[in-house]
Design a protein around this motif. Structure first.
Motif, PDB file in Angstrom:
ATOM      1  N   SER A  65       0.838  -1.186   0.000  1.00 54.47           N
ATOM      2  CA  SER A  65       0.000   0.000   0.000  1.00 54.47           C
ATOM      3  C   SER A  65       0.878   1.243   0.000  1.00 54.47           C
ATOM      4  CB  SER A  65      -0.904   0.032   1.244  1.00 54.47           C
ATOM      5  OG  SER A  65      -1.642  -1.156   1.371  1.00 54.47           O
ATOM      6  N   GLU A  66       0.284   2.368  -0.394  1.00 57.94           N
ATOM      7  CA  GLU A  66       0.976   3.647  -0.326  1.00 57.94           C
ATOM      8  C   GLU A  66       0.547   4.367   0.943  1.00 57.94           C
ATOM      9  OE1 GLU A  66       0.145   5.639  -4.036  1.00 57.94           O
ATOM     10  OE2 GLU A  66       2.119   5.081  -4.778  1.00 57.94           O
ATOM     11  N   TRP A  67       1.533   4.895   1.706  1.00 61.45           N
ATOM     12  CA  TRP A  67       1.283   5.556   2.975  1.00 61.45           C
ATOM     13  C   TRP A  67       2.003   6.898   2.997  1.00 61.45           C
ATOM     14  CZ3 TRP A  67      -1.990   3.113   6.309  1.00 61.45           C
ATOM     15  CH2 TRP A  67      -2.247   1.766   6.038  1.00 61.45           C
ATOM     16  N   PRO A  68       1.507   7.845   3.781  1.00 61.44           N
ATOM     17  CA  PRO A  68       2.180   9.144   3.848  1.00 61.44           C
ATOM     18  C   PRO A  68       3.633   8.984   4.279  1.00 61.44           C
ATOM     19  CG  PRO A  68       0.038   9.257   4.914  1.00 61.44           C
ATOM     20  CD  PRO A  68       0.293   7.804   4.628  1.00 61.44           C
ATOM     21  N   ARG A  69       4.523   9.724   3.622  1.00 60.12           N
ATOM     22  CA  ARG A  69       5.944   9.666   3.967  1.00 60.12           C
ATOM     23  C   ARG A  69       6.145  10.216   5.378  1.00 60.12           C
ATOM     24  NH1 ARG A  69      10.403   8.972   0.973  1.00 60.12           N
ATOM     25  NH2 ARG A  69       9.160   9.029  -0.951  1.00 60.12           N
ATOM     26  N   PRO A  70       6.938   9.526   6.235  1.00 64.99           N
ATOM     27  CA  PRO A  70       7.152   9.998   7.609  1.00 64.99           C
ATOM     28  C   PRO A  70       7.806  11.385   7.639  1.00 64.99           C
ATOM     29  CG  PRO A  70       7.872   7.719   7.371  1.00 64.99           C
ATOM     30  CD  PRO A  70       7.605   8.231   5.989  1.00 64.99           C
ATOM     31  N   GLU A  71       7.207  12.293   8.407  1.00 60.99           N
ATOM     32  CA  GLU A  71       7.738  13.643   8.536  1.00 60.99           C
ATOM     33  C   GLU A  71       7.647  14.108   9.987  1.00 60.99           C
ATOM     34  OE1 GLU A  71       5.783  16.326   5.903  1.00 60.99           O
ATOM     35  OE2 GLU A  71       6.718  15.502   4.095  1.00 60.99           O
ATOM     36  N   LEU A  72       8.541  15.024  10.361  1.00 61.17           N
ATOM     37  CA  LEU A  72       8.564  15.608  11.698  1.00 61.17           C
ATOM     38  C   LEU A  72       8.732  17.108  11.580  1.00 61.17           C
ATOM     39  CD1 LEU A  72       8.926  15.419  14.848  1.00 61.17           C
ATOM     40  CD2 LEU A  72      11.370  15.164  14.409  1.00 61.17           C
ATOM     41  N   GLY A  73       7.906  17.866  12.308  1.00 62.87           N
ATOM     42  CA  GLY A  73       8.050  19.311  12.334  1.00 62.87           C
ATOM     43  C   GLY A  73       8.916  19.743  13.511  1.00 62.87           C
ATOM     44  N   ASP A 189      -8.647   7.386 -14.227  1.00 64.05           N
ATOM     45  CA  ASP A 189      -7.666   7.813 -13.218  1.00 64.05           C
ATOM     46  C   ASP A 189      -8.118   7.439 -11.812  1.00 64.05           C
ATOM     47  OD1 ASP A 189      -5.884   8.816 -14.984  1.00 64.05           O
ATOM     48  OD2 ASP A 189      -6.380  10.925 -14.678  1.00 64.05           O
ATOM     49  N   ALA A 190      -9.419   7.562 -11.559  1.00 65.87           N
ATOM     50  CA  ALA A 190      -9.944   7.220 -10.232  1.00 65.87           C
ATOM     51  C   ALA A 190      -9.771   5.736  -9.953  1.00 65.87           C
ATOM     52  CB  ALA A 190     -11.419   7.605 -10.135  1.00 65.87           C
ATOM     53  N   ARG A 191     -10.014   4.897 -10.944  1.00 66.89           N
ATOM     54  CA  ARG A 191      -9.873   3.453 -10.756  1.00 66.89           C
ATOM     55  C   ARG A 191      -8.412   3.069 -10.536  1.00 66.89           C
ATOM     56  NH1 ARG A 191     -13.829   0.141 -14.767  1.00 66.89           N
ATOM     57  NH2 ARG A 191     -12.737  -1.520 -13.631  1.00 66.89           N
ATOM     58  N   THR A 192      -7.521   3.688 -11.308  1.00 61.11           N
ATOM     59  CA  THR A 192      -6.095   3.398 -11.138  1.00 61.11           C
ATOM     60  C   THR A 192      -5.610   3.811  -9.762  1.00 61.11           C
ATOM     61  OG1 THR A 192      -5.693   3.676 -13.510  1.00 61.11           O
ATOM     62  CG2 THR A 192      -3.788   3.865 -12.051  1.00 61.11           C
ATOM     63  N   ARG A 193      -6.028   5.004  -9.314  1.00 60.88           N
ATOM     64  CA  ARG A 193      -5.593   5.491  -8.004  1.00 60.88           C
ATOM     65  C   ARG A 193      -6.194   4.648  -6.880  1.00 60.88           C
ATOM     66  NH1 ARG A 193      -1.321   7.099  -5.652  1.00 60.88           N
ATOM     67  NH2 ARG A 193      -1.554   8.789  -4.147  1.00 60.88           N
ATOM     68  N   ALA A 194      -7.442   4.250  -7.017  1.00 63.45           N
ATOM     69  CA  ALA A 194      -8.074   3.409  -6.007  1.00 63.45           C
ATOM     70  C   ALA A 194      -7.342   2.079  -5.870  1.00 63.45           C
ATOM     71  CB  ALA A 194      -9.535   3.179  -6.356  1.00 63.45           C
ATOM     72  N   ASP A 195      -6.896   1.526  -7.000  1.00 64.15           N
ATOM     73  CA  ASP A 195      -6.145   0.270  -6.942  1.00 64.15           C
ATOM     74  C   ASP A 195      -4.843   0.449  -6.177  1.00 64.15           C
ATOM     75  OD1 ASP A 195      -8.064  -1.087  -8.347  1.00 64.15           O
ATOM     76  OD2 ASP A 195      -7.068  -0.915 -10.283  1.00 64.15           O
ATOM     77  N   ASN A 214     -13.349  -3.175  -8.537  1.00 65.01           N
ATOM     78  CA  ASN A 214     -11.948  -3.587  -8.484  1.00 65.01           C
ATOM     79  C   ASN A 214     -11.785  -4.800  -7.569  1.00 65.01           C
ATOM     80  OD1 ASN A 214     -12.350  -2.330  -6.036  1.00 65.01           O
ATOM     81  ND2 ASN A 214     -10.746  -0.785  -6.290  1.00 65.01           N
ATOM     82  N   SER A 215     -10.558  -5.317  -7.512  1.00 58.94           N
ATOM     83  CA  SER A 215     -10.309  -6.530  -6.731  1.00 58.94           C
ATOM     84  C   SER A 215     -10.526  -6.306  -5.243  1.00 58.94           C
ATOM     85  CB  SER A 215      -8.882  -7.029  -6.981  1.00 58.94           C
ATOM     86  OG  SER A 215      -7.923  -6.052  -6.615  1.00 58.94           O
ATOM     87  N   GLN A 216     -10.262  -5.082  -4.756  1.00 59.32           N
ATOM     88  CA  GLN A 216     -10.489  -4.791  -3.338  1.00 59.32           C
ATOM     89  C   GLN A 216     -11.978  -4.882  -3.003  1.00 59.32           C
ATOM     90  OE1 GLN A 216      -8.582  -2.731  -5.346  1.00 59.32           O
ATOM     91  NE2 GLN A 216      -6.627  -3.525  -4.613  1.00 59.32           N
ATOM     92  N   ALA A 217     -12.823  -4.428  -3.929  1.00 60.61           N
ATOM     93  CA  ALA A 217     -14.270  -4.532  -3.711  1.00 60.61           C
ATOM     94  C   ALA A 217     -14.713  -5.994  -3.774  1.00 60.61           C
ATOM     95  CB  ALA A 217     -15.010  -3.702  -4.761  1.00 60.61           C
ATOM     96  N   ASP A 218     -14.136  -6.768  -4.688  1.00 63.87           N
ATOM     97  CA  ASP A 218     -14.450  -8.200  -4.748  1.00 63.87           C
ATOM     98  C   ASP A 218     -14.124  -8.878  -3.427  1.00 63.87           C
ATOM     99  OD1 ASP A 218     -15.464  -8.522  -7.365  1.00 63.87           O
ATOM    100  OD2 ASP A 218     -13.441  -8.486  -8.200  1.00 63.87           O
ATOM    101  N   GLU A 219     -12.964  -8.525  -2.871  1.00 60.88           N
ATOM    102  CA  GLU A 219     -12.534  -9.132  -1.613  1.00 60.88           C
ATOM    103  C   GLU A 219     -13.461  -8.744  -0.466  1.00 60.88           C
ATOM    104  OE1 GLU A 219      -8.647  -9.091   1.372  1.00 60.88           O
ATOM    105  OE2 GLU A 219      -8.471  -8.371  -0.693  1.00 60.88           O
ATOM    106  N   LEU A 220     -13.844  -7.463  -0.402  1.00 60.26           N
ATOM    107  CA  LEU A 220     -14.736  -7.010   0.652  1.00 60.26           C
ATOM    108  C   LEU A 220     -16.104  -7.682   0.525  1.00 60.26           C
ATOM    109  CD1 LEU A 220     -15.283  -5.130   3.054  1.00 60.26           C
ATOM    110  CD2 LEU A 220     -15.886  -3.325   1.406  1.00 60.26           C
TER     111      LEU A 220
END
Length: 226
Positions: A65-73, A189-195, A214-220
């Motif tokens: 999965s894609e997750w926010p890059r770790p950052e510190l202020g 674009d929405a389908r690609t990003r959702a995947d 998509n496959s995530q919806a099939d799994e759910l």
């Protein structure tokens, strides 16, 4: 628990300790990026969307999965990027599906019917205490349940990439899963990003039966809320 690493700000030389935030994987396991304890934090001088994300792998189910890059202020005003290292961690095994009765759809004639159909489907999946979401989505109606945010778009326009990203980001801030329902479908674009974000997408047909896109919806649809 995510790990804590020492961080030195190159601008003011202050010492900090950073702990990566933990988010839920789609399988239900808590997930956090592994950090490099010997890495050097770098100041953020400019931002680009593709630079804001890192790919992590869940050790419980193997999902990437894609997750926010770790950052510190830093108090001096510098924003520091914390270097990741290796795969992410997951502390719980994947949840097993629960048996469910046959789904009974609600015929869709109005926008309100679309929201009702989505809510009935979510209850069928095993989610409880479904209610209107606290935050209004970019389009359509937001629904919430324990550990879940859902967006129901009853408009005649296909859901966009931005719609999917906004739903996912809102769910991330609440440490919740998310799912999208649309009457008019989704742009490519929405389908690609959702995947890439592992967001389940459903199209609501007029019988009120959500159709996995998509496959995530099939799994759910197959496994339910877990």
């Amino acid at each position: 628990m995510s790990e804590s690493v020492p961080v030195r700000c190159p601008a003011c030389r202050s010492e900090h300790h950073y702990e990566a935030p933990v988010y839920p994987c789609a399988c239900g396991a808590p997930l956090a990026p592994r950090l490099d304890p010997d890495g050097t934090a770098t100041p953020v001088t400019h931002r680009a969307w593709d630079d804001e994300w890192i790919t992590v792998s869940c050790s419980a189910c193997g999902r990437e999965s894609e997750w926010p890059r770790p950052e510190l202020g830093c108090p001096c005003g510098t924003v520091l990027r914390i270097p990741p290292s290796g795969p992410s961690t997951a502390d719980e095994p994947r949840r097993s599906p629960a048996p469910r009765r046959a789904f009974q759809p609600v015929t869709i004639r109005t926008a309100r019917d679309a929201v009702t159909a989505a809510a009935v489907y979510l209850r069928w999946l095993g989610y409880r205490d479904i209610r209107r979401a606290d935050q209004r989505p970019t389009s359509g109606i937001g629904l919430a349940a324990h550990g879940l945010l859902a967006q129901v778009d009853p408009t005649v326009n296909p859901a966009s990439r931005r719609d999917v990203e906004c739903l996912w980001l809102t769910a991330m801030t609440e440490s919740a899963h998310c799912v999208y329902f649309s009457l008019a479908g989704y742009t490519p674009d929405a389908r690609t990003r959702a995947d890439s974000l592992h967001v389940p997408l459903f199209v609501l047909d007029l019988t009120g039966t959500p159709q996995p896109v998509n496959s995530q919806a099939d799994e759910l649809d197959a496994s339910g809320a877990g």
